[in-house]
Design a protein around this motif. Structure first.
Motif, short mmCIF file in Angstrom:
data_model
loop_
_atom_site.label_atom_id
_atom_site.label_comp_id
_atom_site.label_asym_id
_atom_site.label_seq_id
_atom_site.Cartn_x
_atom_site.Cartn_y
_atom_site.Cartn_z
N GLN A 22 10.88 -7.23 -10.14
CA GLN A 22 9.64 -7.60 -9.76
C GLN A 22 9.30 -9.23 -10.06
N GLY A 23 10.36 -9.31 -11.26
CA GLY A 23 9.97 -10.59 -11.75
C GLY A 23 11.10 -11.49 -11.05
N CYS A 24 12.08 -10.65 -10.31
CA CYS A 24 13.19 -11.74 -10.03
C CYS A 24 12.63 -12.16 -8.33
N LEU A 25 11.59 -11.59 -8.04
CA LEU A 25 11.23 -11.29 -5.94
C LEU A 25 9.95 -11.47 -6.34
N TRP A 26 9.17 -11.96 -8.00
CA TRP A 26 7.77 -12.74 -7.82
C TRP A 26 6.86 -11.48 -6.60
N PHE A 27 6.87 -10.45 -6.61
CA PHE A 27 6.00 -9.42 -5.55
C PHE A 27 3.99 -9.06 -6.35
N GLY A 28 4.07 -9.61 -7.99
CA GLY A 28 3.10 -9.10 -8.48
C GLY A 28 1.49 -9.75 -8.43
N GLY A 29 0.73 -9.44 -8.88
CA GLY A 29 -0.94 -9.69 -7.80
C GLY A 29 -1.38 -8.17 -8.78
N GLY A 30 -1.17 -7.89 -9.58
CA GLY A 30 -1.73 -7.02 -10.66
C GLY A 30 -2.94 -5.62 -9.48
N ASN A 31 -3.81 -5.35 -10.05
CA ASN A 31 -4.30 -4.49 -9.33
C ASN A 31 -5.58 -4.83 -9.31
N SER A 32 -5.17 -5.32 -7.95
CA SER A 32 -6.46 -5.93 -6.77
C SER A 32 -7.51 -4.78 -5.93
N GLU A 33 -8.58 -5.35 -6.50
CA GLU A 33 -9.21 -5.04 -4.79
C GLU A 33 -9.39 -5.52 -3.81
N PHE A 34 -9.99 -4.85 -2.49
CA PHE A 34 -9.36 -6.02 -1.63
C PHE A 34 -10.98 -5.21 -0.71
N LYS A 35 -11.96 -6.51 -0.33
CA LYS A 35 -12.97 -6.03 -0.17
C LYS A 35 -12.90 -6.42 2.10
N GLN A 36 -13.16 -5.23 2.56
CA GLN A 36 -12.30 -4.82 4.65
C GLN A 36 -13.80 -6.06 4.62
N THR A 37 -13.28 -6.44 6.22
CA THR A 37 -13.59 -7.33 7.15
C THR A 37 -12.99 -6.43 8.19
N THR A 38 -12.95 -6.12 9.36
CA THR A 38 -13.78 -5.70 10.69
C THR A 38 -12.72 -6.95 11.32
N VAL A 39 -11.53 -6.96 12.02
CA VAL A 39 -11.38 -7.91 13.16
C VAL A 39 -10.03 -7.16 14.12
N GLY A 40 -11.21 -7.38 14.82
CA GLY A 40 -10.39 -6.37 16.07
C GLY A 40 -10.88 -4.86 15.96
N ASN A 41 -9.83 -4.05 16.16
CA ASN A 41 -9.82 -2.93 15.67
C ASN A 41 -9.47 -3.01 14.41
N ARG A 42 -9.02 -3.25 13.61
CA ARG A 42 -8.66 -3.21 12.55
C ARG A 42 -9.14 -3.67 10.90
N GLN A 43 -8.60 -3.08 9.96
CA GLN A 43 -9.28 -3.85 9.21
C GLN A 43 -8.80 -4.88 8.14
N VAL A 44 -8.90 -5.89 7.62
CA VAL A 44 -8.61 -7.01 7.43
C VAL A 44 -8.81 -7.35 5.58
N GLY A 45 -8.68 -7.24 4.50
CA GLY A 45 -8.57 -7.52 3.72
C GLY A 45 -8.64 -8.70 2.65
N VAL A 46 -9.78 -8.77 1.75
CA VAL A 46 -9.79 -10.20 0.99
C VAL A 46 -10.07 -9.21 -0.58
N ASN A 47 -8.66 -10.25 -1.59
CA ASN A 47 -9.03 -10.15 -2.90
C ASN A 47 -10.00 -10.22 -3.55
N GLN A 48 -10.68 -9.25 -4.05
CA GLN A 48 -11.96 -9.83 -5.25
C GLN A 48 -12.11 -10.20 -5.97
N ASN A 49 -11.14 -10.54 -6.72
CA ASN A 49 -10.39 -10.94 -8.19
C ASN A 49 -11.66 -12.32 -8.45
N PRO A 50 -12.09 -12.87 -9.46
CA PRO A 50 -12.66 -13.67 -9.55
C PRO A 50 -11.39 -14.79 -10.18
#
Length: 401
Positions: A22-50
């Motif tokens: 994880q450290g070498c490839l930098w896959f981090g991001g922590g415990n993020s919460e994503f708010k969902q927006t309907t885009v066509g037939n699927r949901q796209v989320g946006v990170n809600q951390n301030p």
């Protein structure tokens, strides 16, 4: 007892290996919460951390234009019903230019950042026609793509093949120049191809040019990705080029032309044995972020210093060597399967980019530290995932204040 000891040690070893990867490839991001927006037939989320980022990031989802607001952590749709890509906001903050693609051609249009009517800049529509003696039809459809504003908010760079029938006698090919080349136009002369200025030419047959942009604070310098073949015409060469966009206009017609190395005013700033693409200038113009294709099949996001004084005499062998020196100071920031399309924050303290995982591209953010003494950048923590659910990886994002 011995087996228990081995199992305990193996478990610790595997846990350490996961953390290391994880450290070498930098896959981090922590415990993020994503708010969902309907885009066509699927949901796209946006990170809600301030306080993740400031400003607005424009990109496309299903080739509709959306904007992500860093203040509200919300998505807003700006276009619908057309195949849109590569948004670019003018430096004065008034306009968004973008590509609109159709089956056989593409247009460049623009609209107010607040919405409203679209304004045509370049119409790519055409028709098929026959030439006596030829068994196949020709066409005058045009691919006009990737608009990028000049510092005056009145001119734009763009890619096109609209001169595809104009260069037979110069390129020595019995075929039109289908490779995309770089041009500049004024918004005060929309759809006037006669007023378009040639800026950078292609080496015919391997894709031409891509990703053009002006260097901030230097209206006489641009950067772009240049696709070509090597001398054997069997190996692809992908390099970053810089150029004075006015050089072709200053020289008599025929001084520069597509088809062969040495007959254009561009100068390579990355070596031919490494594939580098998708450059992006930092806001102060002194650093270039770019993507490098690695030998292990991965892609890396790098930064390097901007070469100085190399566009005034680009075909001089001494200058050509000088232009490659800053590349040796390149620094890796992020590495992954498909890292692409980097864009700097307006304050130069972060880079957003697309990262491919779970069979989809999403927008990620890497905050940066800057060492004033060494004038180098380094990651300030792990990358942060900004979206989930997938965005278009084939369309450049754009970040404004």
């Amino acid at each position: 007892m011995k087996k228990q000891s081995i199992s305990w040690r193996l478990g610790i070893l595997l846990s350490c290996l996961v953390v290391l990867l994880q450290g070498c490839l930098w896959f981090g991001g922590g415990n993020s919460e994503f708010k969902q927006t309907t885009v066509g037939n699927r949901q796209v989320g946006v990170n809600q951390n301030p306080n993740l980022f400031r400003g607005k990031i424009y990109f496309t989802i299903d080739h509709n234009l959306w904007v992500l607001d860093g203040l509200t952590n919300s998505l807003k749709q700006l276009t619908k019903g057309q195949t849109v890509s590569d948004p670019a906001v003018s430096p004065d903050g008034k306009w968004i230019a973008f590509t609109v693609r159709f089956k056989n051609y593409s247009d460049i249009e623009y609209m107010s950042v607040n919405g409203g009517p679209w304004h045509m800049l370049l119409d790519g529509n055409g028709h098929y026609y026959f030439v006596p003696g030829l068994d196949v039809p020709k066409d005058d459809f045009k691919w006009n793509v990737q608009p990028r504003w000049a510092p005056d908010s009145k001119h734009l760079l763009f890619l096109s093949d609209f001169q595809k029938e104009d260069w037979y006698q110069y390129t020595h090919y019995d075929a039109p120049v289908l490779d995309l080349q770089i041009y500049e136009m004024s918004i005060d002369e929309p759809n006037n191809y006669n007023a378009v200025q040639d800026v950078a030419y292609a080496y015919v047959g391997d894709g031409g040019d891509s990703d053009p942009s002006f260097r901030p604070g230097h209206p006489d310098q641009i950067i772009y990705t240049h696709y070509a073949y090597d001398n054997t015409h069997t190996q692809q060469v992908i390099q970053l080029f810089m150029e004075d966009p006015n050089e072709i206009a200053r020289k008599p017609h025929g001084t520069y032309y597509p088809g062969l190395p040495g007959f254009d005013p561009g100068i390579a700033i990355t070596p031919p044995n490494v594939q580098c693409l998708e450059p992006a200038f930092s806001p102060d113009g002194n650093t270039i972020a770019y993507i490098r294709r690695e030998s292990d099949g991965q892609m890396g996001l790098y930064v390097m210093p901007t070469p100085e004084g190399v566009t005034t005499n680009p075909n001089d062998p001494t200058v050509e060597k000088q232009a490659l020196l800053p590349y040796q100071q390149s620094k890796l920031l992020v590495k992954g399967e498909f890292v692409s399309q980097p864009v700097w924050s307006p304050d130069g303290k972060a880079i957003a980019y697309f990262f491919y995982s779970n069979e989809e591209f999403n927008l990620w953010l890497l905050k940066l530290n800057y060492n004033q003494k060494t004038k180098t950048y380094s990651p300030a923590g792990s990358p942060i995932q900004l979206t989930s659910g997938g965005v278009d990886g084939d369309s450049h994002p754009f970040w404004t204040a």
